[in-house]
Scaffold this motif. Structure first.
Motif, PDB file in Angstrom:
ATOM      1  N   PHE A   1     -45.126  54.242 -35.249  1.00 20.97           N
ATOM      2  CA  PHE A   1     -44.631  55.478 -35.866  1.00 20.97           C
ATOM      3  C   PHE A   1     -43.958  55.176 -37.199  1.00 20.97           C
ATOM      4  O   PHE A   1     -43.105  54.281 -37.294  1.00 20.97           O
ATOM      5  N   ASP A   2     -44.331  55.944 -38.209  1.00 22.29           N
ATOM      6  CA  ASP A   2     -43.652  55.897 -39.505  1.00 22.29           C
ATOM      7  C   ASP A   2     -43.691  57.300 -40.104  1.00 22.29           C
ATOM      8  O   ASP A   2     -43.996  58.277 -39.393  1.00 22.29           O
ATOM      9  N   ARG A   3     -43.407  57.412 -41.374  1.00 25.13           N
ATOM     10  CA  ARG A   3     -43.322  58.741 -41.988  1.00 25.13           C
ATOM     11  C   ARG A   3     -44.666  59.469 -41.999  1.00 25.13           C
ATOM     12  O   ARG A   3     -44.730  60.679 -42.193  1.00 25.13           O
ATOM     13  N   ASN A   4     -45.762  58.732 -41.775  1.00 20.41           N
ATOM     14  CA  ASN A   4     -47.086  59.359 -41.784  1.00 20.41           C
ATOM     15  C   ASN A   4     -47.391  60.152 -40.516  1.00 20.41           C
ATOM     16  O   ASN A   4     -48.251  61.035 -40.537  1.00 20.41           O
TER      17      ASN A   4
ATOM     18  N   ASP B   1     -30.461  52.250 -49.279  1.00 19.14           N
ATOM     19  CA  ASP B   1     -29.797  50.974 -49.556  1.00 19.14           C
ATOM     20  C   ASP B   1     -30.251  49.888 -48.577  1.00 19.14           C
ATOM     21  O   ASP B   1     -30.322  48.714 -48.941  1.00 19.14           O
ATOM     22  N   VAL B   2     -30.496  50.282 -47.357  1.00 15.81           N
ATOM     23  CA  VAL B   2     -30.883  49.339 -46.309  1.00 15.81           C
ATOM     24  C   VAL B   2     -32.072  49.917 -45.542  1.00 15.81           C
ATOM     25  O   VAL B   2     -32.028  51.059 -45.070  1.00 15.81           O
ATOM     26  N   THR B   3     -33.131  49.126 -45.402  1.00 17.50           N
ATOM     27  CA  THR B   3     -34.330  49.543 -44.679  1.00 17.50           C
ATOM     28  C   THR B   3     -34.180  49.174 -43.206  1.00 17.50           C
ATOM     29  O   THR B   3     -33.827  48.044 -42.874  1.00 17.50           O
ATOM     30  N   VAL B   4     -34.450  50.137 -42.335  1.00 16.81           N
ATOM     31  CA  VAL B   4     -34.278  49.930 -40.898  1.00 16.81           C
ATOM     32  C   VAL B   4     -35.630  50.026 -40.198  1.00 16.81           C
ATOM     33  O   VAL B   4     -36.373  50.984 -40.389  1.00 16.81           O
ATOM     34  N   VAL B   5     -35.922  49.024 -39.362  1.00 16.95           N
ATOM     35  CA  VAL B   5     -37.149  49.032 -38.560  1.00 16.95           C
ATOM     36  C   VAL B   5     -36.782  48.645 -37.133  1.00 16.95           C
ATOM     37  O   VAL B   5     -35.861  47.855 -36.918  1.00 16.95           O
ATOM     38  N   SER B   6     -37.495  49.202 -36.169  1.00 15.69           N
ATOM     39  CA  SER B   6     -37.096  49.017 -34.779  1.00 15.69           C
ATOM     40  C   SER B   6     -38.304  49.070 -33.857  1.00 15.69           C
ATOM     41  O   SER B   6     -39.460  49.103 -34.310  1.00 15.69           O
ATOM     42  N   ILE B   7     -38.003  49.085 -32.554  1.00 20.76           N
ATOM     43  CA  ILE B   7     -39.039  49.107 -31.513  1.00 20.76           C
ATOM     44  C   ILE B   7     -38.612  50.056 -30.392  1.00 20.76           C
ATOM     45  O   ILE B   7     -37.448  50.050 -30.014  1.00 20.76           O
ATOM     46  N   ASP B   8     -39.489  50.846 -29.913  1.00 16.13           N
ATOM     47  CA  ASP B   8     -39.400  51.702 -28.721  1.00 16.13           C
ATOM     48  C   ASP B   8     -40.161  53.006 -28.874  1.00 16.13           C
ATOM     49  O   ASP B   8     -40.941  53.370 -28.020  1.00 16.13           O
ATOM     50  N   GLY B   9     -39.871  53.759 -29.950  1.00 15.07           N
ATOM     51  CA  GLY B   9     -40.555  55.037 -30.146  1.00 15.07           C
ATOM     52  C   GLY B   9     -39.865  56.210 -29.484  1.00 15.07           C
ATOM     53  O   GLY B   9     -40.524  57.134 -28.994  1.00 15.07           O
ATOM     54  N   THR B  10     -38.523  56.212 -29.471  1.00 11.03           N
ATOM     55  CA  THR B  10     -37.778  57.309 -28.861  1.00 11.03           C
ATOM     56  C   THR B  10     -37.748  58.528 -29.786  1.00 11.03           C
ATOM     57  O   THR B  10     -38.006  58.427 -30.987  1.00 11.03           O
ATOM     58  N   ARG B  11     -37.374  59.651 -29.213  1.00 11.82           N
ATOM     59  CA  ARG B  11     -37.247  60.876 -30.005  1.00 11.82           C
ATOM     60  C   ARG B  11     -36.196  60.701 -31.097  1.00 11.82           C
ATOM     61  O   ARG B  11     -36.379  61.163 -32.231  1.00 11.82           O
ATOM     62  N   SER B  12     -35.081  60.036 -30.778  1.00 15.49           N
ATOM     63  CA  SER B  12     -34.024  59.816 -31.767  1.00 15.49           C
ATOM     64  C   SER B  12     -34.539  59.011 -32.954  1.00 15.49           C
ATOM     65  O   SER B  12     -34.190  59.281 -34.107  1.00 15.49           O
TER      66      SER B  12
ATOM     67  N   LEU C   1     -37.753  58.743 -33.952  1.00 11.76           N
ATOM     68  CA  LEU C   1     -38.702  59.539 -34.740  1.00 11.76           C
ATOM     69  C   LEU C   1     -37.982  60.562 -35.606  1.00 11.76           C
ATOM     70  O   LEU C   1     -38.388  60.820 -36.743  1.00 11.76           O
ATOM     71  N   GLN C   2     -36.899  61.133 -35.083  1.00 13.16           N
ATOM     72  CA  GLN C   2     -36.126  62.068 -35.892  1.00 13.16           C
ATOM     73  C   GLN C   2     -35.476  61.344 -37.071  1.00 13.16           C
ATOM     74  O   GLN C   2     -35.413  61.886 -38.184  1.00 13.16           O
ATOM     75  N   ALA C   3     -35.010  60.121 -36.832  1.00 13.04           N
ATOM     76  CA  ALA C   3     -34.418  59.342 -37.925  1.00 13.04           C
ATOM     77  C   ALA C   3     -35.451  59.017 -38.993  1.00 13.04           C
ATOM     78  O   ALA C   3     -35.135  58.987 -40.191  1.00 13.04           O
TER      79      ALA C   3
ATOM     80  N   ALA D   1     -43.431  63.229 -37.622  1.00 14.68           N
ATOM     81  CA  ALA D   1     -43.258  64.676 -37.426  1.00 14.68           C
ATOM     82  C   ALA D   1     -44.335  65.249 -36.508  1.00 14.68           C
ATOM     83  O   ALA D   1     -44.081  66.140 -35.689  1.00 14.68           O
ATOM     84  N   GLN D   2     -45.525  64.722 -36.622  1.00 14.03           N
ATOM     85  CA  GLN D   2     -46.646  65.203 -35.809  1.00 14.03           C
ATOM     86  C   GLN D   2     -46.488  64.823 -34.340  1.00 14.03           C
ATOM     87  O   GLN D   2     -46.877  65.587 -33.446  1.00 14.03           O
ATOM     88  N   LEU D   3     -45.890  63.660 -34.062  1.00 16.63           N
ATOM     89  CA  LEU D   3     -45.851  63.134 -32.700  1.00 16.63           C
ATOM     90  C   LEU D   3     -44.493  63.257 -32.000  1.00 16.63           C
ATOM     91  O   LEU D   3     -44.383  62.868 -30.835  1.00 16.63           O
TER      92      LEU D   3
END
Length: 325
Positions: free
Chosen positions: A312-315, A253-264, A266-268, A318-320
């Motif tokens: 980092f995105d869905r591509n 419903d809502v697209t979320v984009v952010s900055i930092d690259g934390t583990r949390s 990447l898991q999201a 998981a790898q990183l």
């Protein structure tokens, strides 16, 4: 026996090439070459994974080198951070690494260190350039290109929503260079996109719970919002919780984009709740102490030592994720 003119010129040239002369020529405090240094690190706060990772990197590098490490935590207070720097000056550290909480309030601390003959290197945030400048008042700024981070986030969002979105923006700490620049980079990009519009913007102070609270209020005021741009991952994770509490599906419903690259974050992304995050690398230790050594050796240090950032995105999430903090 009096020296010849050639000998005097040779000595003068050698003196001019010394680190002391190089620093004085720039109006900067010198830093003598030593086997080990006593350095200060004035951290702004320790309330999120990014700051903790940065501190760990700085401390680990100091320990690896055998340097004494004087650490302070300003606990999100610019006034305390100024006092922290003054304390380091009183302790006569060799050099101060400073992560300024805000651009203007920390200028007096930088100037006090300069007057005391102690060089300062800024980490991850700048001070007001109209009042203090690299190469004159402090050695350099080591950090990311925050404007470019905002632009990259906007560019990705533009593609993800096919150029049409009603955006809620969660800003970082008011008056800080990352918040100012990440807002500018994002806003400048979408200014040319008629279908991309920020409908609400408010500071969440780079804190997860505050980001959740602000997102809750803004989502209530703008229930038709279709995207959230957060200036850091902690606020983005808070916003995801706010969306779920309202029965809305982050990532759908809502697209979320952010900055930092934390583990949390990447898991999201792996879980489909966040679309992407632009890395803001917190591992400053090696680059910070390498810059100290360069300055002590009399090298000309560029006014901005850039830290490279990944995306980092869905591509690749998981790898990183194993490398994330």
């Amino acid at each position: 026996m009096p020296m010849s003119r050639r000998s005097l010129l040779t000595l003068a040239a050698a003196a001019a090439a010394s680190p002391l002369a190089s620093a004085l020529a720039q109006g900067m405090p010198p830093l003598q070459r030593k086997a080990n240094y006593r350095v200060g690190f004035a951290q702004t706060e320790s309330n999120n994974p990014w700051r903790i990772a940065q501190t760990d990197s700085m401390r680990s590098e100091a320990q690896r080198r055998g340097d004494a490490f004087v650490y302070t935590d300003a606990a999100a207070s610019a006034a305390k951070q100024v006092a922290d720097v003054n304390s380091m000056i009183a302790q006569r550290v060799d050099l101060i690494f400073l992560a300024p909480r805000e651009e203007r309030p920390l200028v007096p601390a930088v100037m006090a260190a300069k007057r005391a003959g102690i060089p300062v290197i800024l980490l991850d945030r700048r001070v007001d350039g109209a009042q203090a400048q690299p190469g004159r008042d402090y050695v350099t700024f080591i950090g990311s290109d925050f404007i470019d981070q905002g632009r990259r986030a906007a560019e990705w969002l533009d593609g993800a929503v096919n150029g049409s979105a009603r955006i809620i923006e969660l800003q970082g700490t008011t008056g800080s260079s990352p918040a100012n620049d990440r807002r500018k980079g994002f806003a400048d990009y979408i200014a040319a996109k008629s279908g991309m519009r920020i409908v609400a913007s408010q500071s969440g102070d780079f804190v997860r719970d505050r980001g959740r609270q602000v997102a809750e209020a803004l989502l209530q005021a703008h229930p038709d919002a279709t995207a959230i741009y957060a200036h850091n991952d902690e606020m983005a994770v808070g916003a995801i919780a706010a969306l779920e509490a309202r029965g809305r599906r982050p990532g759908q419903d809502v697209t979320v984009v952010s900055i930092d690259g934390t583990r949390s974050a990447l898991q999201a992304i792996i879980d489909g709740k966040m679309g992407a995050t632009v890395e803001s690398n917190p591992r400053f230790g090696p680059k910070a102490f390498e810059t100290l050594d360069r300055y002590a050796a009399g090298e000309t240090v560029e006014h901005w030592v850039k830290v490279p950032d990944r995306f980092f995105d869905r591509n690749n999430a998981a790898q990183l994720i194993g490398d994330a903090y």
